[in-house]
Design a protein around this motif. Sequence first.
Motif, PDB file in Angstrom:
ATOM      1  N   MET A   1       3.151  56.722  57.999  1.00  0.00           N
ATOM      2  CA  MET A   1       4.431  56.462  58.650  1.00  0.00           C
ATOM      3  C   MET A   1       4.580  54.946  58.809  1.00  0.00           C
ATOM      4  O   MET A   1       3.685  54.283  59.320  1.00  0.00           O
ATOM      5  N   ARG A   2       5.723  54.433  58.385  1.00  0.00           N
ATOM      6  CA  ARG A   2       5.959  52.984  58.483  1.00  0.00           C
ATOM      7  C   ARG A   2       6.301  52.598  59.917  1.00  0.00           C
ATOM      8  O   ARG A   2       7.137  53.228  60.551  1.00  0.00           O
ATOM      9  N   CYS A   3       5.654  51.566  60.412  1.00  0.00           N
ATOM     10  CA  CYS A   3       5.905  51.074  61.772  1.00  0.00           C
ATOM     11  C   CYS A   3       7.313  50.467  61.821  1.00  0.00           C
ATOM     12  O   CYS A   3       7.655  49.620  60.992  1.00  0.00           O
ATOM     13  N   PRO A   4       8.138  50.882  62.799  1.00  0.00           N
ATOM     14  CA  PRO A   4       9.502  50.331  62.878  1.00  0.00           C
ATOM     15  C   PRO A   4       9.549  48.880  63.360  1.00  0.00           C
ATOM     16  O   PRO A   4      10.572  48.222  63.243  1.00  0.00           O
ATOM     17  N   PHE A   5       8.418  48.365  63.860  1.00  0.00           N
ATOM     18  CA  PHE A   5       8.399  47.011  64.394  1.00  0.00           C
ATOM     19  C   PHE A   5       7.906  45.995  63.376  1.00  0.00           C
ATOM     20  O   PHE A   5       8.504  44.944  63.195  1.00  0.00           O
ATOM     21  N   CYS A   6       6.770  46.327  62.706  1.00  0.00           N
ATOM     22  CA  CYS A   6       6.203  45.346  61.783  1.00  0.00           C
ATOM     23  C   CYS A   6       6.203  45.823  60.329  1.00  0.00           C
ATOM     24  O   CYS A   6       5.903  45.042  59.426  1.00  0.00           O
ATOM     25  N   GLY A   7       6.477  47.123  60.095  1.00  0.00           N
ATOM     26  CA  GLY A   7       6.523  47.633  58.726  1.00  0.00           C
ATOM     27  C   GLY A   7       5.183  48.053  58.165  1.00  0.00           C
ATOM     28  O   GLY A   7       5.101  48.456  56.994  1.00  0.00           O
ATOM     29  N   HIS A   8       4.136  47.946  58.959  1.00  0.00           N
ATOM     30  CA  HIS A   8       2.801  48.332  58.494  1.00  0.00           C
ATOM     31  C   HIS A   8       2.772  49.849  58.270  1.00  0.00           C
ATOM     32  O   HIS A   8       3.401  50.610  58.996  1.00  0.00           O
ATOM     33  N   LEU A   9       2.000  50.300  57.244  1.00  0.00           N
ATOM     34  CA  LEU A   9       2.002  51.717  56.877  1.00  0.00           C
ATOM     35  C   LEU A   9       0.905  52.551  57.527  1.00  0.00           C
ATOM     36  O   LEU A   9       0.914  53.769  57.381  1.00  0.00           O
ATOM     37  N   GLU A  10       0.001  51.941  58.247  1.00  0.00           N
ATOM     38  CA  GLU A  10      -1.093  52.706  58.853  1.00  0.00           C
ATOM     39  C   GLU A  10      -0.928  52.762  60.367  1.00  0.00           C
ATOM     40  O   GLU A  10      -0.624  51.763  61.012  1.00  0.00           O
ATOM     41  N   ASP A  11      -1.140  53.969  60.918  1.00  0.00           N
ATOM     42  CA  ASP A  11      -1.062  54.169  62.361  1.00  0.00           C
ATOM     43  C   ASP A  11      -2.017  55.285  62.758  1.00  0.00           C
ATOM     44  O   ASP A  11      -2.622  55.929  61.901  1.00  0.00           O
ATOM     45  N   LYS A  12      -2.128  55.493  64.050  1.00  0.00           N
ATOM     46  CA  LYS A  12      -2.913  56.630  64.536  1.00  0.00           C
ATOM     47  C   LYS A  12      -2.057  57.430  65.506  1.00  0.00           C
ATOM     48  O   LYS A  12      -1.213  56.879  66.203  1.00  0.00           O
ATOM     49  N   VAL A  13      -2.295  58.754  65.526  1.00  0.00           N
ATOM     50  CA  VAL A  13      -1.543  59.636  66.420  1.00  0.00           C
ATOM     51  C   VAL A  13      -2.247  59.633  67.776  1.00  0.00           C
ATOM     52  O   VAL A  13      -3.431  59.928  67.876  1.00  0.00           O
ATOM     53  N   VAL A  14      -1.488  59.280  68.810  1.00  0.00           N
ATOM     54  CA  VAL A  14      -2.023  59.211  70.167  1.00  0.00           C
ATOM     55  C   VAL A  14      -1.807  60.532  70.901  1.00  0.00           C
ATOM     56  O   VAL A  14      -2.673  60.961  71.666  1.00  0.00           O
ATOM     57  N   ASP A  15      -0.665  61.163  70.672  1.00  0.00           N
ATOM     58  CA  ASP A  15      -0.333  62.401  71.390  1.00  0.00           C
ATOM     59  C   ASP A  15       0.590  63.252  70.517  1.00  0.00           C
ATOM     60  O   ASP A  15       1.456  62.721  69.820  1.00  0.00           O
ATOM     61  N   SER A  16       0.402  64.596  70.564  1.00  0.00           N
ATOM     62  CA  SER A  16       1.276  65.539  69.848  1.00  0.00           C
ATOM     63  C   SER A  16       1.709  66.629  70.803  1.00  0.00           C
ATOM     64  O   SER A  16       0.889  67.184  71.529  1.00  0.00           O
ATOM     65  N   ARG A  17       2.997  66.927  70.779  1.00  0.00           N
ATOM     66  CA  ARG A  17       3.530  68.007  71.619  1.00  0.00           C
ATOM     67  C   ARG A  17       4.591  68.772  70.838  1.00  0.00           C
ATOM     68  O   ARG A  17       5.396  68.179  70.123  1.00  0.00           O
ATOM     69  N   GLU A  18       4.589  70.083  71.069  1.00  0.00           N
ATOM     70  CA  GLU A  18       5.613  70.932  70.453  1.00  0.00           C
ATOM     71  C   GLU A  18       6.870  70.857  71.303  1.00  0.00           C
ATOM     72  O   GLU A  18       6.801  70.787  72.527  1.00  0.00           O
ATOM     73  N   SER A  19       8.036  70.877  70.666  1.00  0.00           N
ATOM     74  CA  SER A  19       9.287  70.847  71.427  1.00  0.00           C
ATOM     75  C   SER A  19       9.470  72.163  72.180  1.00  0.00           C
ATOM     76  O   SER A  19       8.825  73.164  71.885  1.00  0.00           O
ATOM     77  N   ARG A  20      10.377  72.164  73.152  1.00  0.00           N
ATOM     78  CA  ARG A  20      10.625  73.377  73.945  1.00  0.00           C
ATOM     79  C   ARG A  20      11.088  74.532  73.073  1.00  0.00           C
ATOM     80  O   ARG A  20      10.743  75.672  73.301  1.00  0.00           O
ATOM     81  N   GLU A  21      11.916  74.234  72.091  1.00  0.00           N
ATOM     82  CA  GLU A  21      12.441  75.276  71.208  1.00  0.00           C
ATOM     83  C   GLU A  21      11.396  75.762  70.205  1.00  0.00           C
ATOM     84  O   GLU A  21      11.557  76.807  69.599  1.00  0.00           O
ATOM     85  N   GLY A  22      10.367  74.971  69.988  1.00  0.00           N
ATOM     86  CA  GLY A  22       9.320  75.353  69.045  1.00  0.00           C
ATOM     87  C   GLY A  22       9.663  75.060  67.602  1.00  0.00           C
ATOM     88  O   GLY A  22       8.964  75.487  66.696  1.00  0.00           O
ATOM     89  N   ASP A  23      10.745  74.297  67.382  1.00  0.00           N
ATOM     90  CA  ASP A  23      11.152  74.028  66.003  1.00  0.00           C
ATOM     91  C   ASP A  23      10.740  72.645  65.504  1.00  0.00           C
ATOM     92  O   ASP A  23      11.014  72.287  64.361  1.00  0.00           O
ATOM     93  N   SER A  24      10.071  71.869  66.358  1.00  0.00           N
ATOM     94  CA  SER A  24       9.609  70.551  65.927  1.00  0.00           C
ATOM     95  C   SER A  24       8.382  70.133  66.740  1.00  0.00           C
ATOM     96  O   SER A  24       8.084  70.693  67.789  1.00  0.00           O
ATOM     97  N   ILE A  25       7.687  69.120  66.204  1.00  0.00           N
ATOM     98  CA  ILE A  25       6.521  68.560  66.898  1.00  0.00           C
ATOM     99  C   ILE A  25       6.803  67.075  67.129  1.00  0.00           C
ATOM    100  O   ILE A  25       7.173  66.347  66.201  1.00  0.00           O
ATOM    101  N   ARG A  26       6.611  66.635  68.373  1.00  0.00           N
ATOM    102  CA  ARG A  26       6.813  65.234  68.747  1.00  0.00           C
ATOM    103  C   ARG A  26       5.454  64.550  68.703  1.00  0.00           C
ATOM    104  O   ARG A  26       4.492  65.028  69.296  1.00  0.00           O
ATOM    105  N   ARG A  27       5.373  63.438  67.991  1.00  0.00           N
ATOM    106  CA  ARG A  27       4.102  62.717  67.887  1.00  0.00           C
ATOM    107  C   ARG A  27       4.292  61.267  68.363  1.00  0.00           C
ATOM    108  O   ARG A  27       5.199  60.581  67.924  1.00  0.00           O
ATOM    109  N   ARG A  28       3.401  60.849  69.258  1.00  0.00           N
ATOM    110  CA  ARG A  28       3.356  59.437  69.674  1.00  0.00           C
ATOM    111  C   ARG A  28       2.348  58.754  68.777  1.00  0.00           C
ATOM    112  O   ARG A  28       1.221  59.200  68.607  1.00  0.00           O
TER     113      ARG A  28
END
Length: 194
Positions: A1-28
């Motif tokens: 995933m490209r960083c929206p601030f610096c454009g770097h392509l590498e990141d790490k997932v800090v937190d994952s949560r399923e949405s209330r509806e269950g149709d998507s996953i939110r990732r920090r």
Amino acid sequence: MRCPFCGHLEDKVVDSRESREGDSIRRRRECLSCARRFTSYERVEEVPLVILKKDGRREPFDRQKLMKGLLLACQKRPVSLARIEELVGDLQARLMERPDREIRSRELGELIMDELKGLDQVAYVRFASVYRDFKDLPDFVKALEGLMHKEAAAGRHSVPPFPPSTPPIEPAKPVPQALFPGEADAPILRTRKK
């Protein structure tokens, strides 16, 4: 995933949560270059089924429209609502398995009629009469004869398809008006039996 601030392509997932509806996953996520955090959402991409109509129009597949048509065809027939819902679910699953997301309305109609033929023959004839848009009685009779021949071939038909033709009724012979001249004008006398 490209960083929206610096454009770097590498990141790490800090937190994952399923949405209330269950149709998507939110990732920090945290960028490995600038250490800033951002959020991404992951959703399943659904390509809708499209029905190609006879006149060339395209419209999205509508499960409720299919259900309504089957309910009309099965009206006052010994077919449970659960069985109709099961049939609709099976048809929709078969369509979703197809690699092509576009289906001709003619092909969909044939699939429905194949299912109805095994479910209830009266419902099949009702659906076919609307779907095939019979123009006159011979078209309708032809469809019925085809169904009856298939039944007879399967050995399930014990009654002949149509009753044997009966001889035409002869017109009544004319009753002579008068045996003797002037008799037609004479009054008719009736006597009572005692």
